[in-house]
Write a protein that holds these residues in place. Structure first.
Motif, PDB file in Angstrom:
ATOM      1  N   LEU A 162      81.496  19.351  59.559  1.00 31.76           N
ATOM      2  CA  LEU A 162      82.797  19.749  59.845  1.00 31.76           C
ATOM      3  C   LEU A 162      83.899  19.575  58.517  1.00 31.76           C
ATOM      4  O   LEU A 162      84.877  19.950  58.719  1.00 31.76           O
ATOM      5  N   ASP A 163      83.418  19.337  57.455  1.00 35.11           N
ATOM      6  CA  ASP A 163      84.036  19.319  56.234  1.00 35.11           C
ATOM      7  C   ASP A 163      83.792  20.144  55.155  1.00 35.11           C
ATOM      8  O   ASP A 163      84.462  20.195  53.978  1.00 35.11           O
ATOM      9  N   ASN A 164      82.880  20.893  55.504  1.00 30.48           N
ATOM     10  CA  ASN A 164      82.197  21.987  54.523  1.00 30.48           C
ATOM     11  C   ASN A 164      83.370  23.196  54.317  1.00 30.48           C
ATOM     12  O   ASN A 164      84.092  23.579  54.902  1.00 30.48           O
ATOM     13  N   GLY A 165      83.219  23.556  52.760  1.00 32.61           N
ATOM     14  CA  GLY A 165      83.735  24.757  52.428  1.00 32.61           C
ATOM     15  C   GLY A 165      85.632  24.676  52.705  1.00 32.61           C
ATOM     16  O   GLY A 165      86.185  23.614  52.425  1.00 32.61           O
ATOM     17  N   ALA A 166      86.080  25.680  53.451  1.00 30.90           N
ATOM     18  CA  ALA A 166      87.459  25.809  53.726  1.00 30.90           C
ATOM     19  C   ALA A 166      87.946  24.640  54.549  1.00 30.90           C
ATOM     20  O   ALA A 166      89.280  24.341  54.791  1.00 30.90           O
ATOM     21  N   LYS A 167      86.971  23.714  55.171  1.00 31.84           N
ATOM     22  CA  LYS A 167      87.454  22.867  56.277  1.00 31.84           C
ATOM     23  C   LYS A 167      87.640  21.387  55.607  1.00 31.84           C
ATOM     24  O   LYS A 167      87.857  20.356  56.147  1.00 31.84           O
ATOM     25  N   ARG A 168      87.711  21.512  54.188  1.00 34.39           N
ATOM     26  CA  ARG A 168      87.630  20.230  53.565  1.00 34.39           C
ATOM     27  C   ARG A 168      88.931  19.135  53.924  1.00 34.39           C
ATOM     28  O   ARG A 168      88.598  18.104  54.140  1.00 34.39           O
ATOM     29  N   GLU A 169      89.882  19.780  53.927  1.00 37.76           N
ATOM     30  CA  GLU A 169      91.064  18.858  54.227  1.00 37.76           C
ATOM     31  C   GLU A 169      91.062  18.425  55.650  1.00 37.76           C
ATOM     32  O   GLU A 169      92.075  17.600  55.923  1.00 37.76           O
ATOM     33  N   ASP A 170      90.534  18.980  56.365  1.00 36.19           N
ATOM     34  CA  ASP A 170      90.221  18.039  57.826  1.00 36.19           C
ATOM     35  C   ASP A 170      89.681  16.968  57.779  1.00 36.19           C
ATOM     36  O   ASP A 170      90.323  15.758  58.710  1.00 36.19           O
ATOM     37  N   SER A 171      88.942  16.388  56.751  1.00 31.50           N
ATOM     38  CA  SER A 171      88.651  15.033  56.687  1.00 31.50           C
ATOM     39  C   SER A 171      89.795  13.978  55.916  1.00 31.50           C
ATOM     40  O   SER A 171      89.998  12.985  56.254  1.00 31.50           O
ATOM     41  N   VAL A 172      90.854  14.951  55.340  1.00 28.31           N
ATOM     42  CA  VAL A 172      91.971  14.083  54.740  1.00 28.31           C
ATOM     43  C   VAL A 172      92.756  13.789  56.087  1.00 28.31           C
ATOM     44  O   VAL A 172      93.570  12.804  56.120  1.00 28.31           O
ATOM     45  N   LYS A 173      92.801  14.861  56.975  1.00 28.42           N
ATOM     46  CA  LYS A 173      93.664  14.512  58.238  1.00 28.42           C
ATOM     47  C   LYS A 173      93.040  13.428  59.061  1.00 28.42           C
ATOM     48  O   LYS A 173      93.852  12.201  59.630  1.00 28.42           O
ATOM     49  N   ASP A 174      91.803  13.116  58.909  1.00 29.46           N
ATOM     50  CA  ASP A 174      91.080  11.986  59.423  1.00 29.46           C
ATOM     51  C   ASP A 174      91.499  10.781  58.896  1.00 29.46           C
ATOM     52  O   ASP A 174      91.719   9.535  59.668  1.00 29.46           O
ATOM     53  N   LEU A 175      91.636  10.873  57.723  1.00 31.56           N
ATOM     54  CA  LEU A 175      92.364   9.561  56.980  1.00 31.56           C
ATOM     55  C   LEU A 175      93.906   9.239  57.434  1.00 31.56           C
ATOM     56  O   LEU A 175      94.089   8.251  57.557  1.00 31.56           O
ATOM     57  N   GLY A 176      94.665  10.212  57.332  1.00 29.94           N
ATOM     58  CA  GLY A 176      95.880  10.172  58.122  1.00 29.94           C
ATOM     59  C   GLY A 176      95.827   9.469  59.498  1.00 29.94           C
ATOM     60  O   GLY A 176      96.654   8.622  59.736  1.00 29.94           O
ATOM     61  N   ALA A 177      94.606   9.837  60.372  1.00 33.42           N
ATOM     62  CA  ALA A 177      94.602   9.402  61.531  1.00 33.42           C
ATOM     63  C   ALA A 177      94.214   7.706  61.687  1.00 33.42           C
ATOM     64  O   ALA A 177      94.686   7.020  62.283  1.00 33.42           O
ATOM     65  N   ALA A 178      93.769   7.545  60.434  1.00 27.93           N
ATOM     66  CA  ALA A 178      93.305   5.941  59.981  1.00 27.93           C
ATOM     67  C   ALA A 178      94.734   5.429  59.988  1.00 27.93           C
ATOM     68  O   ALA A 178      94.807   4.003  60.400  1.00 27.93           O
ATOM     69  N   LEU A 179      95.495   5.840  59.251  1.00 26.62           N
ATOM     70  CA  LEU A 179      96.838   5.205  58.920  1.00 26.62           C
ATOM     71  C   LEU A 179      97.500   5.037  60.197  1.00 26.62           C
ATOM     72  O   LEU A 179      98.322   4.173  60.414  1.00 26.62           O
ATOM     73  N   ASP A 180      97.479   5.912  61.199  1.00 23.54           N
ATOM     74  CA  ASP A 180      98.117   6.030  62.324  1.00 23.54           C
ATOM     75  C   ASP A 180      97.472   4.717  63.022  1.00 23.54           C
ATOM     76  O   ASP A 180      98.369   3.928  63.884  1.00 23.54           O
ATOM     77  N   TRP A 181      96.182   4.332  63.243  1.00 23.42           N
ATOM     78  CA  TRP A 181      95.515   3.561  63.651  1.00 23.42           C
ATOM     79  C   TRP A 181      96.073   1.981  63.132  1.00 23.42           C
ATOM     80  O   TRP A 181      96.467   1.192  63.682  1.00 23.42           O
ATOM     81  N   ILE A 182      96.171   2.024  61.958  1.00 21.34           N
ATOM     82  CA  ILE A 182      96.651   0.788  60.969  1.00 21.34           C
ATOM     83  C   ILE A 182      97.991   0.816  61.752  1.00 21.34           C
ATOM     84  O   ILE A 182      98.626  -0.913  62.085  1.00 21.34           O
ATOM     85  N   ALA A 183      98.917   1.439  61.522  1.00 22.91           N
ATOM     86  CA  ALA A 183     100.329   1.193  62.274  1.00 22.91           C
ATOM     87  C   ALA A 183     100.501   0.683  63.638  1.00 22.91           C
ATOM     88  O   ALA A 183     101.479   0.092  63.966  1.00 22.91           O
ATOM     89  N   SER A 184      99.348   1.160  64.406  1.00 27.64           N
ATOM     90  CA  SER A 184      99.543   0.565  65.756  1.00 27.64           C
ATOM     91  C   SER A 184      98.866  -0.888  65.933  1.00 27.64           C
ATOM     92  O   SER A 184      99.036  -1.628  67.022  1.00 27.64           O
ATOM     93  N   GLN A 185      98.437  -1.227  64.706  1.00 24.17           N
ATOM     94  CA  GLN A 185      97.890  -3.141  64.773  1.00 24.17           C
ATOM     95  C   GLN A 185      98.916  -3.910  64.643  1.00 24.17           C
ATOM     96  O   GLN A 185      99.505  -3.817  63.257  1.00 24.17           O
ATOM     97  N   PRO A 186      99.269  -4.991  65.699  1.00 24.39           N
ATOM     98  CA  PRO A 186     100.445  -5.703  65.301  1.00 24.39           C
ATOM     99  C   PRO A 186     100.145  -7.006  64.196  1.00 24.39           C
ATOM    100  O   PRO A 186     101.145  -7.350  63.694  1.00 24.39           O
ATOM    101  N   ASP A 187      98.900  -7.005  63.711  1.00 24.08           N
ATOM    102  CA  ASP A 187      98.677  -7.940  62.761  1.00 24.08           C
ATOM    103  C   ASP A 187      98.162  -7.155  61.291  1.00 24.08           C
ATOM    104  O   ASP A 187      98.158  -7.763  60.288  1.00 24.08           O
ATOM    105  N   LEU A 188      98.722  -6.014  60.960  1.00 26.38           N
ATOM    106  CA  LEU A 188      98.541  -5.150  59.892  1.00 26.38           C
ATOM    107  C   LEU A 188      99.685  -4.546  59.260  1.00 26.38           C
ATOM    108  O   LEU A 188     100.811  -4.350  60.521  1.00 26.38           O
TER     109      LEU A 188
END
Length: 259
Positions: free
Chosen positions: A77-103
């Motif tokens: 899913l990240d091959n070739g021109a789709k490379r930055e889709d994996s970076v967006k997954d990392l952005g979604a991880a930051l969203d998850w962190i922001a949703s955690q009351p202890d982080l």
């Protein structure tokens, strides 16, 4: 832990929580694996236990798209021109962190080696307003120069993953998504660690991002192992890297917390 990414695809990772004696919202280090056909798995985390047990920092190991262990479709899913889709997954991880009351979403550091180093640099570009600092270990800063300068025995294999820089359209895309191209957008402190004799990700990848950031005034630390290759292998160098990383974290991630 699991979270939804931009395309509603489920992304997962492993979360390590600091001991209960550390009160209040905890800073987070997001550690991105290399590969990109790699996978973070639960297990003994060696030196990284120091961040948990002594600094009170939470650790998150995401397995973004392109990771192995989730099927053939996912790994492509990240091959070739789709490379930055994996970076967006990392952005979604930051969203998850922001949703955690202890982080503490205001104290996040990204760290990764090799391909994880590219992800670290890309996060420094795309999420400059959401992270406190970053540590890039033997990372790719420019896909074109990386493909041109990596050792010949592995170049064709890497072209299958990242795209062929000899094709004009692909070359244009690779330059577009390379962190070096958008280095002016990296505003948060960066620590770059590199082996001088690295045959996989040549030291020139580190040199060019460090030089560019210095010109732009972004705080940047640089550590080069003169007798190392793709990641530090000698214990004395590993120790030095660890101590330097702790100093970097205390200065830029933990400053003001009294840790």
């Amino acid at each position: 832990m699991k979270w939804k990414s931009f395309d509603d695809r489920e992304i997962s990772g492993f979360y390590y929580k600091p001991p209960a004696r550390f009160a209040g919202k905890r800073p987070v280090v997001v550690i991105v694996h290399g590969g990109p056909e790699g996978q973070s798995q639960p297990g003994f985390i060696a030196r990284n236990n120091y961040y948990l047990d002594e600094l009170g920092v939470a650790l998150l190991y995401p397995n973004v798209r392109g990771s192995t262990g989730y099927g053939k479709t996912f790994v492509r899913l990240d091959n070739g021109a789709k490379r930055e889709d994996s970076v967006k997954d990392l952005g979604a991880a930051l969203d998850w962190i922001a949703s955690q009351p202890d982080l503490d979403a205001d104290r996040i550091m990204i760290m990764g080696g090799s391909y994880g180093g590219y992800m670290t640099l890309a996060a420094s570009v795309h999420f400059a307003d959401r992270i406190r600092c970053a540590v890039d270990i033997v990372g790719i800063s420019n896909f074109v120069t990386f493909l041109e300068n990596t050792e010949a025995y592995r170049r064709d294999l890497r072209r299958v993953e990242y795209g062929d820089e000899r094709d004009p359209e692909m070359r244009k895309k690779l330059l577009e998504i390379s962190p070096l191209t958008r280095a002016a957008e990296i505003k948060k402190p960066l620590f770059v660690i590199q082996g001088k004799n690295d045959p996989r990700v040549p030291a020139s990848e580190a040199h060019q991002i460090v030089a560019t950031l210095k010109q732009g005034g972004t705080p940047v630390w640089y550590l080069e192992g003169k007798d190392e290759g793709h990641g530090f292998q000698k214990k004395r160098n590993q120790d030095y890297q660890m101590y330097a990383t702790i100093l970097f974290m205390k200065k830029f991630l933990l400053d003001g917390m009294g840790e």
